[in-house]
Design an enzyme around this catalytic site. Sequence first.
Site, PDB file in Angstrom:
ATOM      1  N   PHE A   1       2.965  -8.837  -4.348  1.00 56.03           N
ATOM      2  CA  PHE A   1       2.379  -9.460  -5.530  1.00 56.03           C
ATOM      3  C   PHE A   1       1.259 -10.437  -5.208  1.00 56.03           C
ATOM      4  O   PHE A   1       0.759 -11.115  -6.100  1.00 56.03           O
ATOM      5  CB  PHE A   1       3.463 -10.188  -6.323  1.00 56.03           C
ATOM      6  CG  PHE A   1       4.535  -9.278  -6.834  1.00 56.03           C
ATOM      7  CD1 PHE A   1       4.230  -8.226  -7.673  1.00 56.03           C
ATOM      8  CD2 PHE A   1       5.859  -9.460  -6.463  1.00 56.03           C
ATOM      9  CE1 PHE A   1       5.217  -7.382  -8.153  1.00 56.03           C
ATOM     10  CE2 PHE A   1       6.853  -8.624  -6.931  1.00 56.03           C
ATOM     11  CZ  PHE A   1       6.520  -7.572  -7.777  1.00 56.03           C
ATOM     12  N   GLY A   2       0.852 -10.549  -3.952  1.00 54.74           N
ATOM     13  CA  GLY A   2      -0.226 -11.473  -3.651  1.00 54.74           C
ATOM     14  C   GLY A   2      -0.351 -11.761  -2.179  1.00 54.74           C
ATOM     15  O   GLY A   2       0.264 -11.095  -1.335  1.00 54.74           O
TER      16      GLY A   2
ATOM     17  N   ASP B   1      15.830  -9.250  -2.631  1.00 56.86           N
ATOM     18  CA  ASP B   1      14.834  -8.735  -1.678  1.00 56.86           C
ATOM     19  C   ASP B   1      14.984  -9.400  -0.311  1.00 56.86           C
ATOM     20  O   ASP B   1      14.009  -9.881   0.273  1.00 56.86           O
ATOM     21  CB  ASP B   1      13.426  -8.960  -2.231  1.00 56.86           C
ATOM     22  CG  ASP B   1      12.376  -8.101  -1.509  1.00 56.86           C
ATOM     23  OD1 ASP B   1      12.764  -7.115  -0.854  1.00 56.86           O
ATOM     24  OD2 ASP B   1      11.183  -8.414  -1.607  1.00 56.86           O
TER      25      ASP B   1
END
Length: 860
Positions: free
Chosen positions: A536-537, A662
Amino acid sequence: MNRLTGGIPESLGNLNLLQLFDLSNNNLTGPIPNSIGNLHLLSELDLDNNNLEGPLPSSMFNLSNLEILDIQYNYYLNGSLPFDMGISFPNLQFFLIDHNQFHGSIPPFLCNASMLEMIQAAHNLLTGTIPNCLGIQLRSLTKLMLEYNHIQATQNDGWGFLAGLSNCTDLQYLILGDNMLEGEIPSSIGNLSMNLEYIFMDFNNIAGKIPEDIENLVNLKMLVLTGNHLEGTIPSSLGKLRRLNELFLGMNKLSGLIPSTIGNLTNLSVLNLYGNTLNGTIPSSLIGCPLQSLDLSQNNLIGTVPKELFLINTLSNYMYIQNNFLTGTLPVELGNLKNLGTLDFSSNKIFGEIPVSLGACQTLQYLNASNNNIEGTIPLSVEQMKGILVIDLSYNNLSGEIPEFLANMRGLSDLNISFNNFKGQVPEDGIFSNASSVTIGGNKGLCGGIRQLKLPTCSNHTTRKSSLSIIIAISVGSACLFGIFVLSIAFHCNKKTKTNLRTSTIGENHARVSYAELVHATDNFYSGNLIGVGSFGSVFKGKIMINELQVTVAVKVLDLLQSGASQSFFAECQTLRGARHRNLVKILTVCLGVDFRGLDFKALVYPFLPNGNLEQWLHQSIEEDGECKVLDLIQRLGISIDVASALEYLHQHRPLPIIHCDLKPSNILLDNDMVAHVGDFGLARFYHQDSNDSYEISSAWARMRGTTGYAAPEYGLGNEASAHGDVYSYGILLLEMFTGKRPTDSEFGEDFSLHKYVKMSVPHQVANIVDQHLLQEPDDNEERTSDYNRTTRTKVDCITSILRVGISCSKQAPTERTQIGDALKELQAIRDRFRRDSGNSVQPKKEPQDTETSSSISSA
């Protein structure tokens, strides 16, 4: 910064050409050896952050070339400072001896070290007065830090040093808190350096008035005079200190009005005046200050609370105005405090109803409105306060029924509505299901609730009456409610994202950082500062200012074009705002805004952990001083225990367990002491979290359940996230750590997994599948000795036990997996057995200390 133990050997004194000697940040014990006096060329001696003890050896004062002496944070060094030490160290520039047990007076001959720039002797047992000659002869002095000692001054003796310090034109820090200073502060304080930024004289016995002459110190950033006997009024001339950032005058005997000139302090972020006898009204001019924290509590303030106070939109930490004589109603402007964490206006004379606008304070965590004359009902808008943890409305005149929505506020952990006029049925769900979390005594009309509340059973008459009242209310107000519903839906759709940002980012009482600050901190997100890229980044290394100190941080910049990135941001904020554990990554602050192109920008800021992530240590070459570094058995076992401790905390988190979703090596970060910190909560869920959460969940994000190879097999069938899934990921992590094989290696597929690979080899083939670095085979020219073979067998036995834990955690069926608490206990027992069998006395991990942060500044 290693783990060296034992004493400093006398033989080091033979290195007679040595110029720099640095053993800081280890676990060394014993005295400083007398032979250190043989190092005549030594210019820098750093022994700080150890456990050294005893007095300084007399031979040390033969080191005439010494420029830096840093022996702070040893805690056990003691004795008095030699009378002539300034003559012994004519070149001394940095004299750092704080956090020890040195006693006696500061020797006047220290003034002979005319090149001294820093004197840090805080947290010792020093007595006597500060020599007057310090300022007269030490013209280069920038820091004089002597807090937490027994240094004295009286009205007639001991304050002369202030006049001398006027010669120190570079002086920036004057830190004298927690000593035995008495008498009045001389007016000569106004003659100190124009560069002076910090004055701490808190918790002494200083009396008299605050000198008007302080107005001359135009570059002052912090003035801390808390906990003295100061009297008289607060000088209006303080309004001239335009760079003042924090003003602490609490716990004194100050009287009179709060000067309106304080509103001229356009950099003031903290104003603390509590525990005085101040009177009059709260000046509306405070709106001119960008306050983050305001404490006016325990005074004699009167009048209404000015609406301007609620228009200070920078207020983010706390507003304390309790224990005064404030009156009137709360203004509707209360809803402007959208970033505030704590609001306490208890024990006043405030009346009227709670403003509906209170619901807009969505980051508010603690609300105390007790002991007032508030009436009416609890407004429905309170339901919008998703961040609230504690509400105290006791001892008021509130009435009506207890709103049902209070039972649905998942974050609420403490509710006190006692001694009001509430009536009717007490809910039994949510916070009301725990008698220790709610206080409802003193409301004679309440009934029902859980058995532990010991309330009378609600009668049928009461129930019918309540039901009839509800039906009538619904009938009469249906049209209005429908209109309000339509309007609220429209408003919610337009403002939902902004509201959720505020809701989800309640943090550590830090001001949010701006986009421009992050650009500067990361050198415009320079690629050379890039330290990681995720789903995500990207993560950049940078440096930002926190409490006037430069801190190295990791900045996670969200790629908002990626599906699920915003939801990842919300999840991480919502998880870490309430989670506190030594093995979790801490969130420092967030950035919510727009970039220079006007596009939405979101970033999270964490402490920078210098040893990277576990993935790098297991599968990449970590080099230090030209050598390839690998994790040994004890380090891996310690990391395993750290991660299990973090998971156990998350799975037992209250009020709702947290599922990480995760867990994998790249999400486990290692600090200076190789302590593991679990990070990246971008996919985290609260257990039983439903789709009606405070932010919109994209279907793509909602389906995400970790990373291939680590995600539990049931997630592939669409099952909800659970603690069993985290345990599976942890089991795979254990197997990877001790075999050195990734679960996604080409040899593993659907039919043959890392779990099966290890299970087939335990216990007889463990030596063949283990990461061979752990067995430390000797060089070819060395013979295998019986000692080596015995050590190897001990290691293999230890690893076998660890792999069994990994196997039991990564079983196919969720209900067959070991609980994380049981796995943690087993690993701790394995570690203890290994220590015993191998004869290793493994040092416990040392908590890292931020030696850059002044203890006095952080305590203020």
